[in-house]
Design a protein around this motif. Structure first.
Motif, PDB file in Angstrom:
ATOM      1  N   LEU A  71       0.822  -1.197   0.000  1.00  0.00           N
ATOM      2  CA  LEU A  71       0.000   0.000   0.000  1.00  0.00           C
ATOM      3  C   LEU A  71       0.851   1.239   0.000  1.00  0.00           C
ATOM      4  CD1 LEU A  71      -2.806   1.144   0.112  1.00  0.00           C
ATOM      5  CD2 LEU A  71      -2.673   1.106   2.589  1.00  0.00           C
ATOM      6  N   VAL A  72       1.874   1.252   0.831  1.00  0.00           N
ATOM      7  CA  VAL A  72       2.770   2.389   0.869  1.00  0.00           C
ATOM      8  C   VAL A  72       4.168   1.876   0.731  1.00  0.00           C
ATOM      9  CG1 VAL A  72       3.693   4.250   2.269  1.00  0.00           C
ATOM     10  CG2 VAL A  72       1.266   3.718   2.392  1.00  0.00           C
ATOM     11  N   PRO A 166      -0.012  -7.160  14.572  1.00  0.00           N
ATOM     12  CA  PRO A 166      -0.538  -6.106  13.705  1.00  0.00           C
ATOM     13  C   PRO A 166      -0.203  -6.435  12.253  1.00  0.00           C
ATOM     14  CG  PRO A 166       0.700  -5.164  15.540  1.00  0.00           C
ATOM     15  CD  PRO A 166       0.945  -6.632  15.576  1.00  0.00           C
ATOM     16  N   PRO A 170      -0.194  -1.141   6.784  1.00  0.00           N
ATOM     17  CA  PRO A 170      -0.772  -0.253   7.804  1.00  0.00           C
ATOM     18  C   PRO A 170      -2.296  -0.228   7.840  1.00  0.00           C
ATOM     19  CG  PRO A 170       0.939   0.902   6.558  1.00  0.00           C
ATOM     20  CD  PRO A 170       0.793  -0.436   5.942  1.00  0.00           C
ATOM     21  N   VAL A 171      -2.981  -0.348   6.715  1.00  0.00           N
ATOM     22  CA  VAL A 171      -4.445  -0.264   6.777  1.00  0.00           C
ATOM     23  C   VAL A 171      -5.103  -1.636   6.908  1.00  0.00           C
ATOM     24  CG1 VAL A 171      -4.729   1.925   5.622  1.00  0.00           C
ATOM     25  CG2 VAL A 171      -4.658  -0.160   4.259  1.00  0.00           C
ATOM     26  N   ASP A 173      -5.382  -3.793   9.324  1.00  0.00           N
ATOM     27  CA  ASP A 173      -6.214  -4.006  10.511  1.00  0.00           C
ATOM     28  C   ASP A 173      -7.536  -3.260  10.409  1.00  0.00           C
ATOM     29  OD1 ASP A 173      -3.198  -4.277  12.163  1.00  0.00           O
ATOM     30  OD2 ASP A 173      -4.812  -5.728  12.531  1.00  0.00           O
ATOM     31  N   HIS A 174      -7.535  -2.146   9.701  1.00  0.00           N
ATOM     32  CA  HIS A 174      -8.793  -1.405   9.541  1.00  0.00           C
ATOM     33  C   HIS A 174      -9.791  -2.245   8.748  1.00  0.00           C
ATOM     34  CE1 HIS A 174     -11.462   2.022   9.308  1.00  0.00           C
ATOM     35  NE2 HIS A 174     -11.531   1.888   7.992  1.00  0.00           N
TER      36      HIS A 174
END
Lengths: 456, 456
Positions: A71-72, A166, A170-171, A173-174
């Protein structure tokens, strides 16, 4: 310097063009097949099997193409921090930065997890021979905890889960959070209990195999549960009104989305899907779990099993053994033993491949309504290959995340509607009022099928 | 150059030392108060009220101290991207990078949400006067959906939620995920349904006030629900066995953790906590929501209300109106109207401030057992001020996250235990087997109080 950068960039673009050219050609071929499949599709149900073949072909392509970017793209500093290292992170770390890996470092990271003698055959646990009788006895002793919660309605436990770590993305878990909210909503409406697992019960059975020890443990610990519904974390409910036809399966112990011909005749590795299935709490189920398990242990066993499965199954790519391929193999090669208790369901989307569904949501809203569960209004949209939690998936990350948002909103609208709200669009987090309050709240109550609670 | 860097660094360290020195002095003072409070603490229950004062004093200190660093200090590139901007992100973006903000950009971001005439008094909805009668009528017409699920056991809906946006802090969503898993586990054991909200129903009532429109909507849409249990996303269940004493509250409509003297005599803003409370589905509850709501609308109204609350309540810092302070104010100034139906509970931790609990888990495990709910084994550990989803919280992020892990594991162990597993330690994600399987699964079944399912 600038000229050199420009020509390097052009060279990269040209190489990318070539690669994409090959992909484009393959896509053209497959498009022809799609059209052919569409012209021959059944009336209602789930699309012809060749469409799923296409799906998995794409998946295969992507598995072997350039790895998808995360993603990043990590910054230079992060890339250095993310390099595997034996000890704590030092070097370029700025004193002012908290090292997230240090904070989240688990004291067991890196410790050798399992010590079982791998020359011994793997087992999920002590062999149990008479679970049906034991379970009957327990149910008789606990009449207040019946295995049927209403006439013809079994007690169902929906089981899902994710890693205790985790997400690398980064996204990720959202999206796991939205996915469990989605499941909570469906299950609340349908009287189904939820178990969210975040524990790895057997380190040898990590990854997709982790569900086996978990399922066995839950069946044996919950004799009151009649059916266990396993559902992947990347699958979402998109028909909040559809009730599974429980009675249809009263003589079966395992229900998966799939096609008989693709499994028993073709031994196609995508002839069924183990991302969403029903398993009855009985001896037969313990036995089939015991039969599948030996292909699972991490390392040489799983690799060798993977080679066998690639050899024996149709179209299976080369990778370590997975539980879905193992299921196809076991059913196809031991049909007499298991077949009569397995129901391969394709009249509704117990599992629905996202690739052929997500672009049609607006059309579905125009033409149809919740409660159908099939290609008109799929029960489940399953984001196979998207892997939002991992650094890399099989599909472009932007498409995956946007479509997961749309699928979530498509399902969520069916909840919000009962409260007089709706997402502003399938792409939007924001909600808008679609029904003004009247001051007579009883008139506004809708049940989950949209039917008013009291006759007007 | 190097010398200059070193001296700049030393200067920063010295200034930090000075700031910390003031803090250290204050901490010393407070430590004396703590000791005094401990010596005078009641037998069992929840600690003396001055300990919560200390908690909130620390919170106040931190609100006004140097802002806490986020989990990861953004890199220079990220800082530029995170600057508020009207349009899309450009400039330093590398072609190879996916801009996460672009992918996740909601088409409604930045659009003016509410157009209500702010000179008009705010209202949660059309005034309802006879909800008790309406609800009774509905319940009579739907006898199969009773408001009591067993004798003396009301139908309870636990309501929680979080923003529909990914957390600003990369690991925030992971903690939200663990928190909802924790709630799912408790509620499954206690026959409580869960509603996870991710929709902002009224843009004027954003932030802590968002719960008001939501609660009102849920009460009116679910007449079958007898009690609504609001619980913050930063609160976790740490006693999986404790059953709320429902009968104790049969003549009350609102139950919060708190102390009568602190609310009615002192008007202390932390005399009660609205992070975890029970609200009965009745006209009284609609009325109190209507009474609180006018302090909530974002902007001038909320700011002015905040000033009033700071003036009127004891020890309240300066900030915009929050629902907890508003509750203290309403109850303290209108005691005759509301007081008889409000139960301020302090014999167990319906809300338990994390700061005084988390270091004692090991001691609790040594000395006590689940089912007590109080300072020996708290029902709820509430991470007030930690704000794992936001960039900055009121406490050091490392302490918060580590303690949230411990609290989660402390609760999770009580679930895993029933399956013969346990976390390797309160700090560890990994689990270990604590009970071997015998081949007689019925002997191993434990209910959630740890009692074997069948007599041995």
């Amino acid at each position: 310097m600038l000229n050199r950068l420009i020509s390097q960039r052009r060279a990269r673009q040209f190489r990318r063009l070539l690669r994409n050219g090959k992909l484009t050609l393959l896509c053209l071929v497959l498009t022809v097949v799609v059209l052919r499949g569409n012209l021959g599709a059944g009336r209602f149900g789930t699309p012809e099997k060749d469409l799923d073949e296409i799906r998995e072909t794409f998946s295969y392509i992507r598995k072997h193409a350039e790895p998808r970017r995360a993603l990043v793209e990590p910054s230079k500093g992060q890339r250095q921090r993310n390099k595997p290292s034996g000890g704590t992170e030092n070097g370029s770390k700025n004193d002012a930065e908290f090292d997230v890996k240090k904070i989240l470092k688990d004291e067991d990271d890196g410790v050798e997890e399992f010590k079982r003698d791998s020359t011994q055959p793997y087992s999920l646990g002590p062999k149990i021979e008479n679970w049906d009788q034991m379970r009957d006895e327990w149910l008789k002793k606990h009449p207040n905890v019946a295995n049927f919660i209403a006439e013809k309605k079994p007690r169902v436990l929906l089981v899902t889960g994710s890693s205790p770590k985790p997400c690398e993305n980064p996204v990720g878990d959202h999206y796991l959070l939205k996915s469990i909210k989605n499941k909570i909503d469906y299950c609340r409406l349908h009287g189904i209990e939820v178990f969210y697992n975040m524990a790895l019960l057997d380190a040898e059975m990590a990854g997709f195999w982790a569900k086996l020890p978990l399922i066995r443990k839950l069946l044996l610990s919950h004799p009151e549960v009649e059916l266990l519904w396993w559902m992947d974390s990347d699958a979402m409910f998109t028909d909040m009104a559809f009730e599974v036809p429980w009675e249809r399966y009263k003589d079966h112990n395992l229900v998966m989305h799939g096609w008989n011909e693709m499994v028993y005749d073709q031994k196609n590795w995508i002839g069924l899907n183990t991302g969403s299935f029903l398993l009855r709490n009985c001896q037969w189920s313990l036995d089939i779990l015991d039969t599948l398990a030996p292909m699972g242990p991490k390392g040489k066993v799983r690799e060798e099993a993977g080679k066998l499965l690639t050899r024996e199954l149709k179209d299976r790519p080369v990778f370590e053994a997975d539980d879905q391929s193992a299921m196809v193999y076991i059913l196809a090669t031991q049909k007499d033993k298991w077949g009569d208790k397995v129901y391969l369901e394709n009249t509704y989307y117990l599992h629905g491949y996202w690739g052929i569904l997500v672009d049609k949501y607006e059309e579905m809203i125009q033409k149809y309504h919740p409660g159908l569960g099939d290609d008109r209004w799929p029960l489940v949209t399953h984001f196979v290959g998207c892997k939002p939690c991992a650094k890399f998936g099989d599909y472009p990350v932007e498409r995956c995340l946007k479509q997961m948002d749309r699928a979530f909103n498509f399902g969520d609208d069916q909840i919000l509607r009962t409260y007089g709200f709706s997402h502003k669009s399938l792409a939007s987090r924001g909600v808008k009022r679609i029904r003004n309050e009247t001051g007579n709240p009883l008139e506004e109550i809708r049940d989950h099928t949209g039917v008013p609670s009291l006759p007007s």
